[in-house]
Design a protein around this motif. Structure first.
Motif, mmCIF file in Angstrom:
data_model
loop_
_atom_site.group_PDB
_atom_site.id
_atom_site.type_symbol
_atom_site.label_atom_id
_atom_site.label_comp_id
_atom_site.label_asym_id
_atom_site.label_seq_id
_atom_site.Cartn_x
_atom_site.Cartn_y
_atom_site.Cartn_z
ATOM 1 N N ILE A 60 0.839 -1.204 0.000
ATOM 2 C CA ILE A 60 0.000 0.000 0.000
ATOM 3 C C ILE A 60 0.875 1.256 0.000
ATOM 4 N N ASN A 61 1.921 1.265 0.816
ATOM 5 C CA ASN A 61 2.818 2.426 0.871
ATOM 6 C C ASN A 61 3.498 2.659 -0.473
ATOM 7 N N LYS A 62 3.937 1.570 -1.094
ATOM 8 C CA LYS A 62 4.624 1.662 -2.380
ATOM 9 C C LYS A 62 3.689 2.207 -3.455
ATOM 10 N N TYR A 63 2.478 1.703 -3.468
ATOM 11 C CA TYR A 63 1.496 2.169 -4.450
ATOM 12 C C TYR A 63 1.163 3.637 -4.198
ATOM 13 N N GLY A 64 1.051 3.998 -2.928
ATOM 14 C CA GLY A 64 0.698 5.356 -2.554
ATOM 15 C C GLY A 64 1.757 6.393 -2.890
ATOM 16 N N GLU A 65 2.974 5.951 -3.187
ATOM 17 C CA GLU A 65 4.048 6.889 -3.541
ATOM 18 C C GLU A 65 3.757 7.611 -4.851
ATOM 19 N N THR A 66 2.954 6.990 -5.712
ATOM 20 C CA THR A 66 2.700 7.565 -7.042
ATOM 21 C C THR A 66 1.212 7.753 -7.348
ATOM 22 N N HIS A 67 0.344 7.545 -6.356
ATOM 23 C CA HIS A 67 -1.091 7.668 -6.586
ATOM 24 C C HIS A 67 -1.753 8.435 -5.448
ATOM 25 N N GLU A 68 -2.859 9.091 -5.756
ATOM 26 C CA GLU A 68 -3.624 9.795 -4.742
ATOM 27 C C GLU A 68 -4.283 8.807 -3.785
ATOM 28 N N VAL A 69 -4.684 9.297 -2.621
ATOM 29 C CA VAL A 69 -5.237 8.439 -1.572
ATOM 30 C C VAL A 69 -6.460 7.664 -2.061
ATOM 31 N N GLN A 70 -7.388 8.328 -2.749
ATOM 32 C CA GLN A 70 -8.591 7.648 -3.217
ATOM 33 C C GLN A 70 -8.252 6.534 -4.202
ATOM 34 N N THR A 71 -7.284 6.775 -5.067
ATOM 35 C CA THR A 71 -6.859 5.744 -6.018
ATOM 36 C C THR A 71 -6.229 4.579 -5.272
ATOM 37 N N VAL A 100 -4.832 -1.880 8.052
ATOM 38 C CA VAL A 100 -3.910 -1.241 7.110
ATOM 39 C C VAL A 100 -4.155 0.263 7.089
ATOM 40 N N GLN A 101 -3.110 1.035 6.938
ATOM 41 C CA GLN A 101 -3.198 2.491 6.881
ATOM 42 C C GLN A 101 -3.102 2.953 5.427
ATOM 43 N N MET A 102 -4.116 3.712 4.986
ATOM 44 C CA MET A 102 -4.093 4.209 3.616
ATOM 45 C C MET A 102 -3.097 5.361 3.478
ATOM 46 N N THR A 103 -2.286 5.290 2.454
ATOM 47 C CA THR A 103 -1.336 6.360 2.155
ATOM 48 C C THR A 103 -1.576 6.822 0.720
ATOM 49 N N GLY A 104 -0.927 7.903 0.346
ATOM 50 C CA GLY A 104 -1.085 8.388 -1.019
ATOM 51 C C GLY A 104 -0.745 9.856 -1.130
ATOM 52 N N LEU A 105 -0.673 10.317 -2.357
ATOM 53 C CA LEU A 105 -0.347 11.716 -2.622
ATOM 54 C C LEU A 105 -1.557 12.602 -2.329
ATOM 55 N N PRO A 106 -1.322 13.874 -2.004
ATOM 56 C CA PRO A 106 -2.444 14.801 -1.801
ATOM 57 C C PRO A 106 -3.248 14.929 -3.085
#
Length: 306
Positions: A60-71, A100-106
């Motif tokens: 999830i963290n890895k995916y969130g590095e390049t995608h917004e939170v909703q995505t 799990v904690q959701m992460t992502g770009l603003p």
């Protein structure tokens, strides 16, 4: 064949082929395939049975590095559905997605989603039906009907009822897969609908369509890209001196103009082909609230005179 030593990627691949291929819309299935592609990029060799909470959080963290939170949430939803089945089937002892904690770009600042009716009128007045007739007429139809881009491209001569001023939406055009392009089903059952159009537009389209064959898309005469339409629309917006919107923004504009002029949310929802009216309400809640406030003033003014 699913074995105890299977990787997460292979399990997910087998899972979507088994449970999603023939049970979800084509567009939705392509999203599952995109999730699989991201897993191959991030964790190609991760073993399913050895997955722990920190492994899932890493994904999830890895995916969130390049995608917004909703995505990221959408990605998690698809992956977690498969993981829960893996737990149920005994491949994993405990759900690694627990807490799990959701992460992502603003969330990015996006251009205005819709125009006012005055701005829309200026935009339509700048459409060039001589240089790029197909694209500009496509923009006109999208603005006046609220159809989705793929629905617009799926329209054939047979879908236009000029006698009753009606357009039938019953399929889409697969513009994303190049040489394999063809007709696809609509997004959902509610998307199959008839849209009433004004007499002026009906007469204009009848003259333009002419002798185009009844079983071929009237807006497709070569490979079509959404980005091409958006670029043309951007230029038209700039020429008209209005905020730049996309083809999807035309859909929002269409709905907003109707709601702002008193058309019921239920009617707008059916016209847009939403699967339920709550989708329409959530999307245009700001307008609905504004109209409700305006209605309150009208109601109180009427009651105060009694």
């Amino acid at each position: 064949m699913v074995t105890k030593d299977i990787t997460l990627v292979d399990y997910f691949h087998t899972w979507i082929k088994t449970y999603k291929l023939n049970s979800v819309m084509f567009v939705t299935y392509k999203k599952y395939e995109m999730t699989e592609k991201r897993l191959i990029e991030m964790v190609p060799t991760m073993q399913l049975r050895s997955m722990k909470r920190n492994d899932y959080q890493f994904i999830i963290n890895k995916y969130g590095e390049t995608h917004e939170v909703q995505t990221t949430k959408d990605f998690h939803h698809q992956l977690h559905c498969a993981i829960k089945d893996a737990v149920y089937d005994g491949f994993i002892k405990k759900d690694p997605a627990y807490k799990v904690q959701m992460t992502g770009l603003p969330k990015k600042k996006r251009p205005d989603k819709f125009l006012s009716i005055e701005q829309l009128g200026r935009l339509l007045g700048k459409l060039d039906f001589e240089t790029l007739p197909s694209e500009n007429i496509g923009i006109l139809v999208a603005a006046k009907t609220g159809v989705r881009f793929a629905e617009l491209l799926g329209l054939t001569r047979k879908d236009f009822d000029f006698e009753n001023n009606m357009i039938s939406v019953n399929k889409t055009w697969d513009y994303k897969t190049g040489d394999n392009a063809g007709f696809l089903p609509t997004k959902n059952k509610s998307s199959v609908r008839k849209i009433v159009i004004d007499r002026k537009l009906s007469d204009f389209l009848q003259g333009w369509i002419g002798d185009i064959k009844g079983d071929y898309p009237v807006f497709v005469n070569k490979r079509v890209f959404n980005s091409t339409y958006n670029k043309i629309l951007e230029n038209v917006c700039k020429a008209a001196g209005v905020p730049v919107i996309t083809m999807h923004g035309l859909r929002h504009t269409h709905a907003s103009v109707l709601i702002a002029n008193g058309v019921s949310v239920m009617t707008v929802s059916r016209r847009l082909g939403h699967s339920n009216v709550s989708t329409t309400q959530e999307t245009y809640i700001h307008l609905i609230a504004e109209i409700a406030s305006r209605d309150d003033h009208t109601m109180l003014a009427a009651l105060s005179g009694l």
